[in-house]
Design a protein around this motif. Structure first.
Motif, short mmCIF file in Angstrom:
data_model
loop_
_atom_site.label_atom_id
_atom_site.label_comp_id
_atom_site.label_asym_id
_atom_site.label_seq_id
_atom_site.Cartn_x
_atom_site.Cartn_y
_atom_site.Cartn_z
N ILE A 51 0.60 -1.18 -0.07
CA ILE A 51 -0.08 0.16 -0.05
C ILE A 51 0.96 1.26 0.11
N SER A 52 0.43 2.21 -0.81
CA SER A 52 1.08 3.42 -0.73
C SER A 52 1.01 3.96 0.57
N TRP A 53 1.94 5.25 0.82
CA TRP A 53 1.96 5.92 2.12
C TRP A 53 0.52 6.52 2.24
N SER A 54 0.03 6.97 1.26
CA SER A 54 -1.33 7.72 1.49
C SER A 54 -2.51 6.63 1.61
N GLY A 55 -2.34 5.41 1.21
CA GLY A 55 -3.47 4.47 1.12
C GLY A 55 -4.22 4.57 -0.22
N GLU A 56 -3.68 5.12 -1.02
CA GLU A 56 -4.74 5.36 -2.07
C GLU A 56 -4.39 4.21 -3.36
N SER A 57 -3.30 3.69 -3.38
CA SER A 57 -2.89 2.98 -4.04
C SER A 57 -2.54 1.53 -3.48
N THR A 58 -2.97 0.49 -3.77
CA THR A 58 -2.70 -0.81 -3.59
C THR A 58 -2.11 -1.89 -4.67
N TYR A 59 -1.63 -2.98 -3.80
CA TYR A 59 -1.24 -4.19 -4.62
C TYR A 59 -1.62 -5.51 -3.81
N TYR A 60 -1.97 -6.36 -4.95
CA TYR A 60 -2.37 -7.68 -4.17
C TYR A 60 -1.64 -8.77 -5.24
N ALA A 61 -0.99 -9.63 -4.56
CA ALA A 61 -0.68 -10.77 -5.38
C ALA A 61 -1.66 -11.66 -5.88
N ASP A 62 -1.54 -12.40 -6.87
CA ASP A 62 -2.78 -13.22 -7.56
C ASP A 62 -3.36 -14.06 -6.58
N SER A 63 -2.31 -14.70 -5.63
CA SER A 63 -2.85 -15.70 -4.65
C SER A 63 -3.83 -15.29 -3.80
N VAL A 64 -3.91 -13.89 -3.54
CA VAL A 64 -4.74 -13.25 -2.39
C VAL A 64 -5.84 -12.25 -3.08
N LYS A 65 -5.52 -12.13 -4.34
CA LYS A 65 -6.63 -11.07 -5.10
C LYS A 65 -7.99 -11.49 -4.89
N GLY A 66 -8.78 -10.74 -4.44
CA GLY A 66 -10.08 -10.83 -4.18
C GLY A 66 -10.41 -11.54 -2.76
N ARG A 67 -9.42 -12.02 -2.22
CA ARG A 67 -9.69 -12.31 -0.84
C ARG A 67 -9.00 -11.37 0.31
N GLY A 68 -8.29 -10.61 0.05
CA GLY A 68 -7.48 -9.79 0.97
C GLY A 68 -7.76 -8.38 0.58
N THR A 69 -7.47 -7.55 1.79
CA THR A 69 -7.52 -6.00 1.86
C THR A 69 -6.55 -5.64 2.64
N ILE A 70 -5.72 -4.90 2.05
CA ILE A 70 -4.70 -4.03 2.86
C ILE A 70 -5.18 -2.54 3.12
N SER A 71 -4.96 -2.16 4.13
CA SER A 71 -5.31 -0.74 4.62
C SER A 71 -4.45 -0.11 5.60
N ARG A 72 -4.63 1.04 6.00
CA ARG A 72 -3.76 1.80 6.85
C ARG A 72 -4.55 2.77 7.52
N ASP A 73 -4.17 3.20 8.78
CA ASP A 73 -4.46 4.11 9.54
C ASP A 73 -3.34 5.01 10.01
N ASN A 74 -2.94 5.97 9.52
CA ASN A 74 -1.79 6.71 9.75
C ASN A 74 -2.13 7.41 10.98
N ALA A 75 -3.09 7.64 11.50
CA ALA A 75 -3.13 8.52 12.83
C ALA A 75 -2.98 7.37 13.82
N LYS A 76 -2.95 5.94 13.56
CA LYS A 76 -2.59 4.82 14.54
C LYS A 76 -1.20 4.32 14.05
N ASN A 77 -0.62 4.80 13.13
CA ASN A 77 0.87 4.13 12.69
C ASN A 77 0.43 2.63 12.46
#
Length: 126
Positions: A51-77
């Motif tokens: 995931i990018s620093w802002s959270g706006e861009s993400t990447y998933y490996a094919d093995s987890v695409k559609g089953r995984g979600t990466i996210s971030r909360d920068n206020a909580k590090n």
């Protein structure tokens, strides 16, 4: 000393879900892209999601695409990896990582990452 601490792993049945968390010890990591990797016994460490620093861009490996979600909360590090429809082949130690340099884009090559957590074990049973 910068630290990344993962949590949330455990034993889950196939088809189940879990959410991994990674807390960074320094707020400066809010300027960094972050990644989740995993390593199964006898296999190389592989990228799962990034995931990018802002959270706006993400990447998933094919093995987890559609089953995984990466996210971030920068206020909580904190960076998260939510996974559902888990399979036995998802069994591995999961690591979060931060790259050598701050920037906007995500990275998918493990050699681009400098800081690593200690890992959290995920075991998916049949």
């Amino acid at each position: 000393q910068v630290e990344l601490v993962e949590s949330g792993g455990g034993l889950v049945q196939a088809g189940g879900s879990l959410r991994l968390s990674c807390v960074a010890s320094e707020r400066t990591f809010n300027n960094y892209a972050m990644g989740w990797f995993r390593q199964a016994p006898g296999k190389e460490r592989e990228v799962v999601a990034a995931i990018s620093w802002s959270g706006e861009s993400t990447y998933y490996a094919d093995s987890v695409k559609g089953r995984g979600t990466i996210s971030r909360d920068n206020a909580k590090n904190t960076v998260y990896l939510q996974m559902h429809s888990l399979k036995p082949e998802d069994t591995a130690v999961y690591y979060c990582a931060a790259p050598y340099y701050a920037g906007t884009g995500f990275r998918t090559n493990r050699n681009q990452y400098k800081y690593w957590g200690q890992g959290t074990q995920v075991t998916v049973s049949t």
